[in-house]
Design a protein around this motif. Structure first.
Motif, PDB file in Angstrom:
ATOM      1  N   LEU A   1       0.830  -1.196   0.000  1.00 18.77           N
ATOM      2  CA  LEU A   1       0.000   0.000   0.000  1.00 18.77           C
ATOM      3  C   LEU A   1       0.871   1.255   0.000  1.00 18.77           C
ATOM      4  O   LEU A   1       0.555   2.227  -0.713  1.00 18.77           O
ATOM      5  CB  LEU A   1      -0.918  -0.005   1.219  1.00 18.77           C
ATOM      6  N   GLN A   2       1.979   1.254   0.744  1.00 21.86           N
ATOM      7  CA  GLN A   2       2.862   2.411   0.751  1.00 21.86           C
ATOM      8  C   GLN A   2       3.432   2.676  -0.633  1.00 21.86           C
ATOM      9  O   GLN A   2       3.529   3.822  -1.087  1.00 21.86           O
ATOM     10  CB  GLN A   2       3.988   2.191   1.760  1.00 21.86           C
ATOM     11  N   SER A   3       3.795   1.616  -1.334  1.00 28.28           N
ATOM     12  CA  SER A   3       4.336   1.765  -2.690  1.00 28.28           C
ATOM     13  C   SER A   3       3.280   2.314  -3.643  1.00 28.28           C
ATOM     14  O   SER A   3       3.576   3.165  -4.488  1.00 28.28           O
ATOM     15  CB  SER A   3       4.853   0.413  -3.187  1.00 28.28           C
ATOM     16  N   ARG A   4       2.057   1.883  -3.501  1.00 23.97           N
ATOM     17  CA  ARG A   4       0.987   2.344  -4.393  1.00 23.97           C
ATOM     18  C   ARG A   4       0.608   3.793  -4.089  1.00 23.97           C
ATOM     19  O   ARG A   4       0.188   4.533  -4.984  1.00 23.97           O
ATOM     20  CB  ARG A   4      -0.237   1.439  -4.270  1.00 23.97           C
ATOM     21  N   ALA A  28      -8.197   1.587  -1.801  1.00 28.15           N
ATOM     22  CA  ALA A  28      -9.123   1.761  -0.685  1.00 28.15           C
ATOM     23  C   ALA A  28      -9.547   0.425  -0.100  1.00 28.15           C
ATOM     24  O   ALA A  28      -9.687   0.283   1.122  1.00 28.15           O
ATOM     25  CB  ALA A  28     -10.345   2.548  -1.146  1.00 28.15           C
ATOM     26  N   ILE A  29      -9.760  -0.561  -0.960  1.00 33.77           N
ATOM     27  CA  ILE A  29     -10.094  -1.910  -0.476  1.00 33.77           C
ATOM     28  C   ILE A  29      -8.955  -2.463   0.367  1.00 33.77           C
ATOM     29  O   ILE A  29      -9.171  -3.074   1.426  1.00 33.77           O
ATOM     30  CB  ILE A  29     -10.407  -2.833  -1.665  1.00 33.77           C
ATOM     31  N   LEU A  30      -7.716  -2.258  -0.090  1.00 30.12           N
ATOM     32  CA  LEU A  30      -6.561  -2.706   0.678  1.00 30.12           C
ATOM     33  C   LEU A  30      -6.481  -1.986   2.019  1.00 30.12           C
ATOM     34  O   LEU A  30      -6.119  -2.579   3.040  1.00 30.12           O
ATOM     35  CB  LEU A  30      -5.287  -2.470  -0.139  1.00 30.12           C
ATOM     36  N   TRP A  35      -7.183  -2.051   7.875  1.00 32.84           N
ATOM     37  CA  TRP A  35      -7.898  -1.501   9.030  1.00 32.84           C
ATOM     38  C   TRP A  35      -8.527  -2.618   9.856  1.00 32.84           C
ATOM     39  O   TRP A  35      -8.558  -2.557  11.091  1.00 32.84           O
ATOM     40  CB  TRP A  35      -8.930  -0.505   8.555  1.00 32.84           C
ATOM     41  N   ASP A  36      -9.026  -3.657   9.198  1.00 37.68           N
ATOM     42  CA  ASP A  36      -9.579  -4.801   9.924  1.00 37.68           C
ATOM     43  C   ASP A  36      -8.494  -5.620  10.611  1.00 37.68           C
ATOM     44  O   ASP A  36      -8.781  -6.343  11.574  1.00 37.68           O
ATOM     45  CB  ASP A  36     -10.372  -5.697   8.963  1.00 37.68           C
ATOM     46  N   ALA A 508     -20.597  -2.229  10.169  1.00 39.64           N
ATOM     47  CA  ALA A 508     -19.503  -2.788   9.381  1.00 39.64           C
ATOM     48  C   ALA A 508     -18.607  -1.664   8.897  1.00 39.64           C
ATOM     49  O   ALA A 508     -18.936  -0.954   7.970  1.00 39.64           O
ATOM     50  CB  ALA A 508     -20.051  -3.582   8.199  1.00 39.64           C
ATOM     51  N   ASP A 509     -17.452  -1.480   9.539  1.00 37.46           N
ATOM     52  CA  ASP A 509     -16.494  -0.483   9.091  1.00 37.46           C
ATOM     53  C   ASP A 509     -15.636  -1.023   7.967  1.00 37.46           C
ATOM     54  O   ASP A 509     -15.074  -0.278   7.185  1.00 37.46           O
ATOM     55  CB  ASP A 509     -15.584  -0.055  10.242  1.00 37.46           C
ATOM     56  N   GLY A 510     -15.510  -2.314   7.889  1.00 39.34           N
ATOM     57  CA  GLY A 510     -14.700  -2.900   6.847  1.00 39.34           C
ATOM     58  C   GLY A 510     -15.490  -3.873   6.014  1.00 39.34           C
ATOM     59  O   GLY A 510     -16.527  -3.572   5.462  1.00 39.34           O
TER      60      GLY A 510
END
Length: 553
Positions: A1-4, A28-30, A35-36, A508-510
């Motif tokens: 995610l950091q690379s993207r 965002a899905i990642l 987050w979960d 459901a937050d995730g």
């Protein structure tokens, strides 16, 4: 995610213009997946890993490091921490606009609070592992104790980080006001004057500004175990002894089944033992209501506010192009941008509001709410009746109406919903609707546990002034319904109103989804109810005044 995030894709960059499409963006899905995973790492003690994850999808960069060690190391390793917590220069903190759109405001606020907590846990663990165990000596205090006391007076790196985060949240508004309030409590600092606080007229629970009324009652809790040291009872809800009316005159009482704390509170208000601060000459009691955490309020927003605002969206080319992605299918119960709260982004210029539900419809929202505040009970009743009737007539036949469960529920409870709207009043409805338009996902889950109503004749006083809701309203207040579902049914019917939450699940937050037990049991056969008459705020040729009350238990 950091690379993207460092090398963003065109889809990620486009979230700034259409943040409601975050559920279709891989980044965002990642972020939702990570987050979960944060609670899992926290429970296992991997606080450094949790800090690294939170920093990535909150800021897209690392703001703090621990000593000279690797921030991604396992929690079981020891650390060489000469400086312990190293905070980067945060005075010029800039977060990419698309990074602020990866998660909703509600999640970002929670993530900021978790970040500070995890940093605190990680620093304590590192400090514990790096310091040698002190020798047991009964010696006098050394000069080091004085030095450490002086160091405590200086702001710690965590406090400096908390100040910067609060200033960042105050400027951008990308986290809710309640999260800023928690940050201010950590710093023992005054609450910031944010745009959300001024637009929504948020009252503060302090001093002369506003103080909520607190009612207290003595209740008999049912002991679930004979052993006082039974650890299995920890974390379980308390049950209380319930007393209910035995006859219509209320002359005798009999014990009934055990009650949870919400049912106990409703019984106390119904019997008149609460509230405690009312005047002695005022007649108490006769409060009835629901434990649905704002389910009826969200239903009123869906019936009154949402259809009008969807029709009043501006007709410029930009809005029309956005409308095609806000509604992707005809089976949606709400537009996708309803879950995009109001906040500002800083893209190398002055902050500009994100294209969310409130910003795209602000003129229509304010115009509708201004009209609503000028209405009386009868006008609100007409508005609700026409809105539900319009949806009823939109279906071609009864078979089509049976496929719309929300329409059937609205028709079945039409008079009850109208009573609730009249009891709230136009000004309270306008404030609630503006708050839900501002950030539906965050504020719809913050309503109190109980909503209570009662009706009285305008020109009468004393115990005979209360209106018989079974005779005036019927529906769930009718004696037949009460006898079928027990005497508590008219107080706590419609307990589970999570299906009234528009969009994805409220809890459901995730990626987690809540499945109703009714679906597991199978759908029961539904009969088409007759369309009811409009509710008039008159009964037996006498005007009626309705009252309402929110109660947080």
């Amino acid at each position: 995610l950091q690379s993207r995030i460092t090398n963003p894709s065109s889809m990620l960059i486009s979230l700034v213009q259409r943040p409601w499409l975050r559920h279709m963006c891989f980044d965002a899905i990642l972020s939702y997946i990570l987050w979960d995973c944060v609670p899992i790492f926290e429970r296992r003690g991997h606080h450094l890993m949790a800090v690294s994850i939170l920093q990535t999808f909150l800021f897209g960069q690392a703001l703090c490091r621990f000593g000279g060690g690797d921030s991604n190391s396992n929690s079981g390793e020891s650390f060489d921490t000469s400086d312990q917590l190293c905070v980067e220069s945060l005075e010029d903190l800039k977060v990419k606009p698309y990074v602020q759109c990866l998660l909703p405001r509600r999640n970002r606020g929670k993530a900021l609070e978790r970040l500070l907590i995890d940093i605190t846990h990680a620093e304590r663990r590192i400090k514990k592992e790096s310091q040698p165990k002190p020798k047991k000596k009964a010696s006098k205090k050394s000069s080091n104790d004085t030095d450490s006391a002086n160091e405590e007076k200086q702001p710690s790196p965590i406090q400096n980080l908390c100040k910067v985060l609060m200033r960042y949240g105050e400027t951008s508004g990308s986290i809710p006001f309640c999260s800023l309030r928690n940050l201010a409590r950590r710093l023992k600092a005054p609450l910031p004057e944010t745009e959300e606080r001024s637009m929504l007229n948020i009252r503060l629970n302090s001093g002369s500004d506003w103080s909520p009324k607190t009612d207290c009652a003595v209740a008999n809790a049912i002991v679930s175990s004979d052993s006082k040291n039974d650890i299995t009872a920890a974390g379980k809800r308390c049950a209380f002894v319930g007393w209910e009316l035995h006859d219509d005159q209320g002359e005798t009482m009999e014990a009934k089944r055990s009650l949870n704390v919400e049912e106990l509170a409703m019984e106390e208000y119904h019997c008149g033992r609460l509230p405690c601060d009312t005047e002695e000459e005022e007649v108490k009691g006769q409060w009835v209501g629901w434990h649905n955490e704002g389910g009826h309020v969200r239903a009123l927003f869906r019936i009154l506010c949402l259809p009008h605002l969807l029709e009043c969206c501006s007709q410029d080319k930009r809005s029309l192009d956005e409308q095609t992605t806000a509604f992707l299918t005809k089976y949606q119960s709400s537009p996708h941008d309803l879950h995009v709260g109001y906040f500002k982004i800083d893209d190398h210029h002055s902050g500009s509001p994100i294209r969310g539900f409130y910003e795209r419809r602000r003129p229509a929202i304010e115009s509708f709410l201004s009209t609503l505040t000028q209405m009386d009970e009868c006008s609100i009743s007409d508005l609700i009746y026409e809105a539900v009737k319009r949806r009823w007539e939109r279906h071609v036949d009864d078979r089509s109406r049976l496929k719309d469960p929300r329409l059937l529920r609205d028709v079945t409870e039409l008079k009850t919903i109208t009573l609730i709207a009249g009891a709230l009043g136009p000004i309270a409805l306008a404030h609630i609707f503006r708050t839900l338009c501002f950030d539906y996902r965050h504020w719809s889950g913050g309503l109190p546990d109980l909503f209570l109503v009662r009706a009285r004749y305008a020109s009468a006083t004393g115990p005979d002034s209360f209106v018989d809701l079974a005779d005036w309203i019927g529906e769930g207040f009718s004696h037949g319904e009460i006898e079928e579902k027990n005497i508590h049914s008219h107080i706590n019917m419609l307990i589970d109103r999570d299906d009234e939450f528009l969009g994805c699940s409220k809890n459901a937050d995730g990626s987690q989804q809540k499945f109703s037990s009714r679906k597991k049991q199978g759908a029961a056969r539904v009969e088409l109810p007759p369309f009811p008459a409009k509710l008039e705020f008159r009964h037996m040729e006498r005007n009626i005044l309705s009252e309402s009350m929110f109660v947080e238990v």
